[in-house]
Design an enzyme around this catalytic site. Sequence first.
Site, short mmCIF file in Angstrom:
data_model
loop_
_atom_site.label_atom_id
_atom_site.label_comp_id
_atom_site.label_asym_id
_atom_site.label_seq_id
_atom_site.Cartn_x
_atom_site.Cartn_y
_atom_site.Cartn_z
N HIS A 1 0.85 -1.20 0.00
CA HIS A 1 0.00 0.00 0.00
C HIS A 1 0.89 1.24 0.00
O HIS A 1 1.56 1.53 0.99
CB HIS A 1 -0.90 -0.01 1.25
CG HIS A 1 -1.79 1.20 1.36
ND1 HIS A 1 -2.33 1.63 2.55
CD2 HIS A 1 -2.25 2.05 0.43
CE1 HIS A 1 -3.07 2.70 2.35
NE2 HIS A 1 -3.04 2.99 1.07
N HIS B 1 -12.52 1.76 -0.11
CA HIS B 1 -11.07 1.53 -0.28
C HIS B 1 -10.36 1.14 1.00
O HIS B 1 -9.18 0.83 0.98
CB HIS B 1 -10.40 2.76 -0.88
CG HIS B 1 -10.00 3.79 0.13
ND1 HIS B 1 -10.88 4.33 1.03
CD2 HIS B 1 -8.80 4.37 0.41
CE1 HIS B 1 -10.24 5.20 1.81
NE2 HIS B 1 -8.98 5.24 1.44
N GLY B 2 -11.04 1.17 2.14
CA GLY B 2 -10.35 0.85 3.38
C GLY B 2 -11.30 0.92 4.55
O GLY B 2 -12.52 0.96 4.37
#
Length: 485
Positions: free
Chosen positions: A239, A408-409
Amino acid sequence: MDTYDADGITLERVEEYIWEIPQEGEMNTPARVLASEELLDQIADDKTLQQLKNSTQLPGVQQHAICMPDGHQGYGFPVGGVAGIDAEEGCISPGAVGFDINCGVRMMTTNLSYDDVQGHEEELVESLFANVPSGLGGGGVVESDVETVEEILDRGVEWALDEGHAVEDDLAHCEDEGRRPDADPAVVSQKAKDRGKNQIGSLGSGNHFLEVQRVTDVFREGVADSYGLSADQIVVLIHCGSRGLGHQVCTEYTREVEQAHPELLDQLPDKELAAAPAGSQLAEEYYGAMCAAINYAWVNRQLIMDRTRQVFERVFDRSWEEMEMNLLYDVAHNIAKKEDHEIDGEERELYVHRKGATRAFPAGHEEVPRAYRDVGQPVIIPGSMGAGSYVLRGGESSMETTFGSTAHGAGRTMSRTQAKDEFWGEDVQDELRGQKVYVKAQSGATVAEEAPGVYKDVDEVVRVSDELGIGDTVARTFPVCNIKG
DNA sequence: ATGTGC
């Protein structure tokens, strides 16, 4: 009517997990929030909803501005925000892309099982930490010059292929095959290129990390098979973004856009949403520079993956090909892209802004790599060090609900400053070791800032995505080793 | 996120 009252903004329920801020005043469209009430509670008192509402005043915004289940407040526009804006009559906004252009994640699979790795964690985490550059400032896998940076900006992962840092298969398993052809290195400043010279192949700081993980759950066997995922398997998650180069591009163009288009700025409720009108020279230049920074970030993740393969080769005394260390997929979390979408029965070209949101194209879409076309595009959602991460696949309703996007998270619940008041790095590290997670970081402060307790419940985020049919859960992973800045 | 901001 079922409503939710946040601080000054009332949301109307459209469906179980879809809430709407009705169009009023200067808004060009309504806004929508995709969330459960539990997730809404987390953003009810901050600026997230106001920022989302503000963004509907951008000229050319289509249907509705949308906040993903993990959304939270950001610079001008929520992190977790998606806006499809007409590419001919609308605008493009650097603030609605984000500072870290093409911050994103890639997952590499292996044929190792958790048993193969147990007992080697210490060696693995030390070796990864020693060989993968991390932290603020310079130092990357390769040192280079401005000419090389320009080639990277132009050619993306094709450059890495020529230099022996990638294989053909890596390109096939990356969004846009690792290269945005619209990139224009000539509109990236000298200063940005200088910052990029010695950061190629580096993690950076903050929430960026490299993690060795084990697959703990498989939810959709057939899809997991297509992705090459199975229970107890070891995978690697990377990431990171475009480092100082992308940050410099965003900073410079935000300022230029403010100065060059004051008439548009005056129409907007927040200066941080500054945008360049579609068709203007600045819109073209920003798009070219942003695409170049996107290419840089893909090369960055590619070089880190390449180095990770070498580390595994030394630790396990086998070639990476033998360990089948293949790229599953690489997704961008902070980008804008010209895409055709159906609006009121008509195809239109939009600048789809995804800031802290993942493209999630469904099965059958022609931009999904051939290997995954029958099951849908892989979506990789990193969670916290204590909760693990998810692999999803683009869902059937993503095109009509979210311009082909999902979360996304996990999303933060507190600021970095607050996190450092609540947690102490070494304590967090010890606690994680109790869960057999080996963490090594440049600074204890970073560990405190990224403590599992500062993140929302990733399970709930993913559950809502799945229920909405925008991104379906495929597998879950849990950390084994984590290195960070 | 970022050689951490006007």
